[in-house]
Design a protein around this motif. Sequence first.
Motif, mmCIF file in Angstrom:
data_model
loop_
_atom_site.group_PDB
_atom_site.id
_atom_site.type_symbol
_atom_site.label_atom_id
_atom_site.label_comp_id
_atom_site.label_asym_id
_atom_site.label_seq_id
_atom_site.Cartn_x
_atom_site.Cartn_y
_atom_site.Cartn_z
ATOM 1 N N TYR A 161 0.867 -1.187 0.000
ATOM 2 C CA TYR A 161 0.000 0.000 0.000
ATOM 3 C C TYR A 161 0.903 1.236 0.000
ATOM 4 O O TYR A 161 1.210 1.812 1.034
ATOM 5 N N SER A 162 1.349 1.593 -1.197
ATOM 6 C CA SER A 162 2.283 2.704 -1.369
ATOM 7 C C SER A 162 1.697 3.716 -2.338
ATOM 8 O O SER A 162 0.561 3.574 -2.812
ATOM 9 N N ALA A 163 2.483 4.750 -2.662
ATOM 10 C CA ALA A 163 2.025 5.774 -3.594
ATOM 11 C C ALA A 163 1.712 5.183 -4.964
ATOM 12 O O ALA A 163 0.728 5.560 -5.606
ATOM 13 N N VAL A 164 2.539 4.237 -5.400
ATOM 14 C CA VAL A 164 2.323 3.629 -6.722
ATOM 15 C C VAL A 164 1.012 2.857 -6.749
ATOM 16 O O VAL A 164 0.201 3.009 -7.677
ATOM 17 N N GLU A 165 0.772 2.041 -5.722
ATOM 18 C CA GLU A 165 -0.476 1.274 -5.674
ATOM 19 C C GLU A 165 -1.687 2.195 -5.553
ATOM 20 O O GLU A 165 -2.745 1.932 -6.143
ATOM 21 N N ARG A 166 -1.544 3.279 -4.780
ATOM 22 C CA ARG A 166 -2.676 4.204 -4.633
ATOM 23 C C ARG A 166 -2.997 4.902 -5.949
ATOM 24 O O ARG A 166 -4.167 5.130 -6.264
ATOM 25 N N VAL A 170 -6.592 4.788 -7.782
ATOM 26 C CA VAL A 170 -7.372 5.957 -8.208
ATOM 27 C C VAL A 170 -7.813 5.801 -9.664
ATOM 28 O O VAL A 170 -8.970 6.085 -10.015
ATOM 29 N N LYS A 171 -6.921 5.329 -10.519
ATOM 30 C CA LYS A 171 -7.267 5.112 -11.938
ATOM 31 C C LYS A 171 -8.382 4.075 -12.067
ATOM 32 O O LYS A 171 -9.284 4.208 -12.904
ATOM 33 N N PHE A 284 -10.608 7.762 2.593
ATOM 34 C CA PHE A 284 -11.534 8.876 2.391
ATOM 35 C C PHE A 284 -11.007 9.838 1.328
ATOM 36 O O PHE A 284 -11.739 10.265 0.427
ATOM 37 N N GLU A 285 -9.732 10.186 1.449
ATOM 38 C CA GLU A 285 -9.146 11.169 0.537
ATOM 39 C C GLU A 285 -9.203 10.692 -0.909
ATOM 40 O O GLU A 285 -9.607 11.449 -1.809
ATOM 41 N N ASP A 286 -8.812 9.449 -1.152
ATOM 42 C CA ASP A 286 -8.796 8.943 -2.526
ATOM 43 C C ASP A 286 -10.197 8.854 -3.112
ATOM 44 O O ASP A 286 -10.435 9.255 -4.254
#
Length: 386
Positions: A161-166, A170-171, A284-286
Motif C-alpha cells: 500500500y504505497s504511492a504507486v499502488e494508490r 485511483v485510476k 476517504f481522501e482517494d
Amino acid sequence: MSSIDPSVSGIHPEWLKLQDFQDDKRPVSALVKFANNQHVDGHNSKLTTLIIALCNVTGWSADSISLKLRLQFDVHLTAQDIWDFNKQFMAARDNRDFDEAEMRLMVIMGRTARAYSVTVFRDRPGKRIQHTPRPVVNPFPRHWNPNPRDLAPSTQLLPGYSAVERQAHVKEMEALGLDKFHTKLFPLEEKALEQIGQQPAFIITGLLRRWFTEVLDAVRLLPPEHPLDIAFHDQRSAQYTQTMLNNLQKVFGSHEFTGIPYADGLIKISSFADGCRILMDTFFEDRLRVIAYLRDLQIRQQLASKPNPFFSRLDIKDIADDDKECPICREEFGDNDTVAIRLDVCCKKIIGANCLMDWMRIGDTCPCCRHELGVEFYHRLCLEVE
C-alpha cells in the motif's frame, strides 16, 4: 501526592520517586509479594508492578502502555508482550481479583509513572486489558511520507500500500464512472485491511461504507451544474474517523497517548491507532478526490452538449487594438496570452481568460458591470481555460 498511603506496606516514598524502573535492583517486599515471583523478562519487580498497574487501573490499550513505556522509560515491549504477560500474571493468581491494598499500590504506581488517565486520577479503574482481545501486530512504519510524488520506501504505509499502488487504485476508481461507483471495498483496500486485524478492519469497513453512501446520495441529489461540496464531505469524513477511534478504544482500551507529530515532511506513526487513522483518512481522501473529479467531468460533458449563451472565446490575434487592454489587470494582452473572453451575457467586455478565472475564484459577478454570472458560467469558463 505528597505522601504514600501507609497501608501499602514496605514501600518507601523516596523509592517510588525514582524514574529508573529498569535498573533499580533494591528489593521491596510489597512489590515482590505482589509480583508473586512473576517478572517481565529482563526486568525487576518495580517495572513488573508498573506494567500490571497500567494494565489494570488506567483503562489504556496495550498499545498505549507500550508507547508510554517506550517514551518515558526507554523500555521496549510490544503490545503483544504486555498483553501476554498480564494474562500470564493473572493466570498465576488463578484470575483472583485484586484486594484493596493491591489496588492502592497499583494506583500509586500509576501516578508515580505520571499515568494521568482519567480513571487513575479519579480512583476509578478503567477497562482491564484481560477483558480486551489480544492486540494485533502493528504493521505500520514508524514514519510515513504522505507526498504521493515521493516514491521512497517511506511512502509505503503498509506492505503493498504505497504511492504507486494508490495511483493505480485511483485510476481503477475513475474508470468506473459515476453510474457504476459503489460502496464496496476495492482490492487495494481489502489487501490493506487484511493486515490490521479482523476487528479494526470490520470497524473501518462499516464506517467507510456509511460515509461513502452519504457521498453518493449527495451526488445524485445535486442540482444540474453544481459541483460536490468537498469541504463538507471532508469534514464528515473527519467525524467518521473519530468514530472509528472511539470504537477502537471500546475494543482495545484507551489510545490517549497517541499523536501524529510532523517532522521534515514525514508523519511519525507512534501507535497502532495512529496508523489506523491515517489509513482510513487515505481511503476517504482517494474516494472523495475521485468522486469530485467524476462529478466535475459529468458537469463538463453536460455543458459541452449545450449552446453557450454566456461568452465567446476569442483568439488574441483577432481582437481589435482598442480592446486589447484587459479591464481586470489593466495590461495589454501579450505573447503569453492565447485566449480572451467576450462577456455576451452582460457588458460585452473582453477580458483575459486567466484573469477572469482568478476573479471568478473569489466571486461570481462580472468584474466590469457587476452582473451576476452564476455557477454555469464558471464551469464553462473552466472548460475554456483548462
